[in-house]
Design a protein around this motif. Structure first.
Motif, short mmCIF file in Angstrom:
data_model
loop_
_atom_site.label_atom_id
_atom_site.label_comp_id
_atom_site.label_asym_id
_atom_site.label_seq_id
_atom_site.Cartn_x
_atom_site.Cartn_y
_atom_site.Cartn_z
N PRO A 339 0.83 -1.21 0.00
CA PRO A 339 0.00 0.00 0.00
C PRO A 339 0.86 1.26 0.00
O PRO A 339 1.81 1.39 0.78
N ARG A 340 0.55 2.18 -0.90
CA ARG A 340 1.23 3.46 -0.98
C ARG A 340 0.24 4.52 -1.45
O ARG A 340 -0.75 4.20 -2.12
N CYS A 341 0.52 5.76 -1.10
CA CYS A 341 -0.23 6.87 -1.67
C CYS A 341 0.36 7.13 -3.04
O CYS A 341 1.49 7.63 -3.15
N ASN A 350 5.10 8.09 -5.59
CA ASN A 350 4.57 7.05 -4.72
C ASN A 350 5.14 7.21 -3.32
O ASN A 350 6.35 7.20 -3.14
N GLY A 352 5.28 6.01 0.71
CA GLY A 352 5.07 4.92 1.64
C GLY A 352 5.94 5.07 2.87
O GLY A 352 6.59 6.11 3.07
N ASP A 516 -9.06 4.08 0.45
CA ASP A 516 -7.90 3.34 0.93
C ASP A 516 -7.19 4.22 1.95
O ASP A 516 -7.10 5.44 1.78
N SER A 518 -4.18 4.67 2.40
CA SER A 518 -3.02 5.36 1.81
C SER A 518 -3.39 6.65 1.10
O SER A 518 -2.51 7.45 0.77
N ASP A 519 -4.69 6.89 0.86
CA ASP A 519 -5.12 8.13 0.23
C ASP A 519 -5.64 9.15 1.25
O ASP A 519 -6.25 10.15 0.87
N LYS A 551 -0.77 7.66 13.64
CA LYS A 551 -0.31 6.57 12.78
C LYS A 551 -0.51 5.21 13.45
O LYS A 551 -0.71 4.20 12.77
N GLY A 556 -1.62 3.15 7.92
CA GLY A 556 -1.55 3.41 6.49
C GLY A 556 -1.69 4.85 6.08
O GLY A 556 -1.47 5.18 4.91
N LEU A 558 -1.01 9.09 5.93
CA LEU A 558 0.12 10.01 5.91
C LEU A 558 -0.20 11.22 6.80
O LEU A 558 -1.37 11.48 7.10
#
Length: 613
Positions: A339-341, A350, A352, A516, A518-519, A551, A556, A558
């Motif tokens: 999972p990454r933004c 990307n 993470g 998600d 990550s978003d 966090k 996940g 940011l």
């Protein structure tokens, strides 16, 4: 809505490499239809020329179109595309047939449906599908057609959305099993189509499988609107397509490396339907069926594809050879990605757990830059774009754009500025953070951005219903969101309130808005220190502590913040302010802060600050 993995199409896709049909235009051109043939009796007196409008043949020469469908079915195609590539109002305006677009799509799907059903009746047990085609239109929402006015656009997001929604409804009413947004050369056009498709699904309470296929225009490895393969994927993956792929423009030799790139980064099935080589001097295509099948067979053996077919210049002979070549070969295995933004301008970014801190350039924010503010108020947009360029050159990996000023039409200013940025590759290559306290300005900005942007910001200030509505719209436009630690009680200014407000927003976004993790980018509020008020003394420390705790409670996500706020009490003393920013970031980044809105290029290194300072 139906689950993706349980549809007959999904089951077939998991079991084997599926085969798409070949070119419709190539086959219809063999008939050498004249103007009268295109018109038929129904359009005999139409005031505009109609020759070349292949989609119209669905109404005036339906048997010729059905014969093409049958030929591809007999060649081994599993999926038949509707003859609707240009059946949107945007495209049919060239012929004066805008009023017939719903009918063109419905009848195009119905004709393909009847042909497929008749074939299956003669061959019981085979799985064949009708793909309703949504073509790219002849206009681009991301680029200006006028070299003297880079901010001009021939078409708007809303205009494309309406055209694609009408076409989508026609395709679904006509019986399409799948929808394919194909030959995408401009990602903003594609995002309008995807929004229209999602709106249609929502209105019907059901969905069909969705395929997206874009086109690399030349050896640069980019779309016509300038995006790389990965940037395109990052920009459309919010739609959760059942298949992502490439088609047109190039032959299999030239497309191979880009198919491999897509296969590496996409966590869904991958398709490709290339041209039969590059066009010759006469506009024809010379790659023979056996040669093309051999090249595509190598892709299958390398584990790159789940669905394969042909585009310009391909015929039933090409499809037959391809189907024979891939028969029995295993489809590509879908990778599980970390999972990454996954953001994008013309290029991907990307983010993470292992990413370095991201500098978000603040100088294109009217509230933070007097110079930028004056340029915009004076209508000097070209020099204002230069401010953005300087931020990127100074190291900004994202550009924050804010047009909140009482003397300004925020919607018009944001639209104009983003259009100009879209024509500047040196700036447009990075993702954009669209920043406003007004949703109308945020939404206007999202309608101008082909990449995956960040909305800054939404919050629970007005309660859960408006928060969820804005979150769902941001997701519909394919954006990540900054969520302020702000609820109905006001801004969270203690450690506990910061963490609790963010945890509540997290649950809502994940469980009810389809996000998600990550978003989601939380901003736990950076307030000014050194104000002389004792209650403010822990503001920076509490932000840092909240970063760690958020966090832990919200895996996940940011963390971001407006860094210059922390030193606001020292405005006018830039050396002190810049040093405060450096010290703050030194500790906040260690605690888990991922990005911050800063003046890129002016923050000193922590180790270079004199000890006493």
């Amino acid at each position: 809505m139906s689950a993706r993995g349980t549809t007959p199409f999904a089951q077939a896709l998991a079991a084997r490499i599926l085969v798409l049909d070949g070119a419709m235009g190539t086959m219809l051109q063999r008939h050498r239809f004249d103007e009268a043939s295109f018109r038929g009796a129904r359009f005999a007196t139409h005031p505009s020329p109609l020759k070349g409008n292949n989609d119209l043949l669905t109404l005036t020469q339906p048997e010729a179109v059905a014969a093409v469908h049958r030929a591809y079915l007999e060649a081994g195609a599993d999926i038949i595309e509707t003859n609707t590539f240009n059946s949107t109002r945007t495209a049919q305006a060239d012929y004066g047939l805008e009023a017939h677009c719903y009918e063109l799509n419905k009848e195009g799907a119905a004709l393909a449906r009847r042909t497929v059903d008749a074939f299956v009746a003669l061959h019981p047990g085979c799985a064949k599908f009708v793909a309703g085609v949504l073509g790219p239109t002849p206009k681009t929402a991301s680029l200006s057609p006028d070299v003297n006015d880079p901010g001009h656009r021939e078409v708007t997001f809303d205009g494309l959305l309406a055209a694609y929604r009408e076409a989508t409804d026609g395709l679904l009413d006509g019986g399409a099993d799948l929808l394919m947004v194909e030959t995408v050369f401009d990602t903003l056009n594609c995002k309008a189509a995807l929004a229209a498709v999602e709106d249609a699904f929502a209105a019907r309470g059901a969905r069909v499988p969705l395929l997206i296929s874009f086109t690399i225009t030349d050896a640069s490895g980019r779309t016509l609107s300038g995006q790389t393969v990965e940037a395109f994927w990052n920009s459309v993956r919010h739609a959760k397509p059942d298949v992502i792929g490439l088609n047109c423009a190039l032959g299999p030799t030239q497309l191979r490396q880009y198919v491999a790139d897509l296969a590496r980064i996409a966590d869904c099935p991958v398709s490709c339907h290339p041209n039969a080589g590059l066009p010759n001097a006469f506009g024809g295509y010379d790659l023979e069926a056996i040669q093309m099948a051999q090249q595509i067979g190598e892709w299958a053996e390398a584990g790159l594809v789940n669905l394969i077919g042909g585009c310009c210049g391909t015929t039933p002979q090409h499809i037959s050879a391809i189907a024979s070549r891939v028969e029995g070969l295993a489809p590509r295995k879908i990778p599980t990605l970390e999972p990454r933004c996954r953001l994008a301008g013309l290029e991907p970014l990307n983010l993470g757990p292992d990413s370095l801190f991201v500098n978000v350039g603040e100088r294109t924010n009217i509230t933070g830059s007097a110079k930028f503010k004056q340029l915009v108020l004076d209508g000097k947009y070209e020099p204002a774009v230069e401010v953005a360029r300087q931020q990127v050159e100074s190291g900004a990996q994202v550009i924050d754009i804010n047009m909140d000023e009482a003397m300004l039409d925020g919607v018009a200013a944001m639209t104009r500025f983003l259009h100009l940025i879209g024509s500047e590759p040196a700036v447009a290559r990075v993702p954009l953070m669209i920043d406003s306290s007004r949703w109308s300005v945020l939404e206007a900005g999202l309608k101008c951005v082909q990449g995956k942007a960040i909305v800054n910001s939404i919050s629970l200030k007005e309660g859960e219903a408006p928060f969820l509505e804005q979150a769902r719209l941001a997701h519909r436009y394919g954006a990540a969101v900054v969520v302020m630690a702000f609820d109905e009680q006001g801004q969270a200014d203690t450690l506990e309130r910061r963490v609790d407000v963010c945890a509540r927003a997290y649950r809502l976004l994940i469980e009810r808005a389809g996000f998600d993790a990550s978003d989601i980018i939380f901003d736990p509020n950076i307030f000014a220190i050194g104000t002389g008020i004792e209650a403010h003394d822990r503001y920076a420390l509490d932000f840092i502590a909240a970063t760690t705790q958020i966090k832990q409670r919200c895996p996940g996500v940011l963390i971001s913040g407006g860094v210059s706020n922390v030193s606001f009490s020292f405005r006018g003393n830039n050396p002190v302010r810049e040093s405060i920013h450096a010290v703050f970031l030194y500790h906040a980044v260690q605690a888990g802060m991922d990005m911050g809105i800063v003046n890129a290029g002016v923050i000193p290194l922590y180790t270079d600050i004199p000890p006493q300072l």
